[in-house]
Design a protein around this motif. Structure first.
Motif, short mmCIF file in Angstrom:
data_model
loop_
_atom_site.label_atom_id
_atom_site.label_comp_id
_atom_site.label_asym_id
_atom_site.label_seq_id
_atom_site.Cartn_x
_atom_site.Cartn_y
_atom_site.Cartn_z
N LYS A 131 -35.32 -5.90 -24.67
CA LYS A 131 -35.69 -6.30 -26.20
C LYS A 131 -36.50 -7.86 -25.38
N THR A 150 -36.68 -11.32 -27.63
CA THR A 150 -36.43 -12.05 -28.61
C THR A 150 -37.37 -12.58 -29.87
N GLU A 151 -36.27 -13.35 -30.91
CA GLU A 151 -36.53 -14.36 -31.02
C GLU A 151 -37.05 -15.76 -30.18
N HIS A 172 -38.43 -15.58 -27.36
CA HIS A 172 -39.61 -15.54 -26.18
C HIS A 172 -40.94 -16.28 -27.25
N SER A 199 -38.05 -2.74 -34.07
CA SER A 199 -38.18 -4.05 -34.48
C SER A 199 -40.19 -4.91 -34.34
#
Length: 186
Positions: free
Chosen positions: A89, A91-92, A94, A150
């Motif tokens: 996944k 993530t913030e 990135h 998300s």
């Protein structure tokens, strides 16, 4: 491993976990568009020949390779059915990494006072093209918003288009590419 499997000969393909869908499924369109942008980024950086030289050129190329790797993972997230767990996944961090790089490059650029045309050095023009492909990926991924679980994919794609715009300007500055202003009266 053979390149051809013949499993797509009837117009279907597999998502992550093996679920078969039509090749025109919105998920296939979304991750396929990310793949298209990824290829354009690769083409763009291939124009940074050895004679193109600036102190941090390799650092720039490395950052583009990181983006290409993350785009593969964006594609994996987009190709994971909504009832399955995403194996990798975003993530913030990135999204924040993109913002940090945008801010760094933008601080070295002359402020924009008007719109510019996608042009300049071939690498810059390629990055502008990749930016427009990412915008299409983003528009396509919006359809999947409720299924993604998300909004980070959407945020990442949105920020990535900004990143590519600034990267194109940065390359033009480093390689002597000319920014062509939009002419209003033409």
């Amino acid at each position: 491993m053979r390149i051809y499997t013949k499993t797509g000969d009837e117009g279907t393909t597999s998502l992550v976990y093996g679920k078969r869908v039509a090749k025109n499924d919105i998920r296939v369109e979304a991750y396929g568009t990310c793949d298209e942008a990824n290829s354009m980024i690769g083409l763009a950086i291939s124009y940074l020949h050895a004679e193109v030289n600036w102190e941090d050129k390799q650092e720039f190329i490395d950052s583009m390779h990181r983006i290409q790797s993350v785009l593969f993972h964006v594609g994996a997230e987009l190709s994971t059915p909504s009832d399955k767990e995403v194996k990798w996944k975003l993530t913030e961090a990135h999204v924040q990494d993109l913002e940090k790089q945008i801010d760094q490059w933008d601080s070295e650029l002359a402020p924009l006072k008007q719109f510019i045309l996608p042009s300049g050095h071939p690498t810059a023009a390629g990055l502008h093209t990749a930016r427009t492909i990412i915008r299409r990926a983003e528009r396509t991924a919006v359809v999947l918003k409720d299924e993604l679980g998300s909004s980070l994919v959407l945020a990442y794609l949105n920020r990535l288009s900004d990143f590519l715009f600034v990267a194109a300007r940065f390359v033009n500055q480093k390689c002597g590419g000319k920014e062509i202003p939009l002419r209003i009266n033409d």
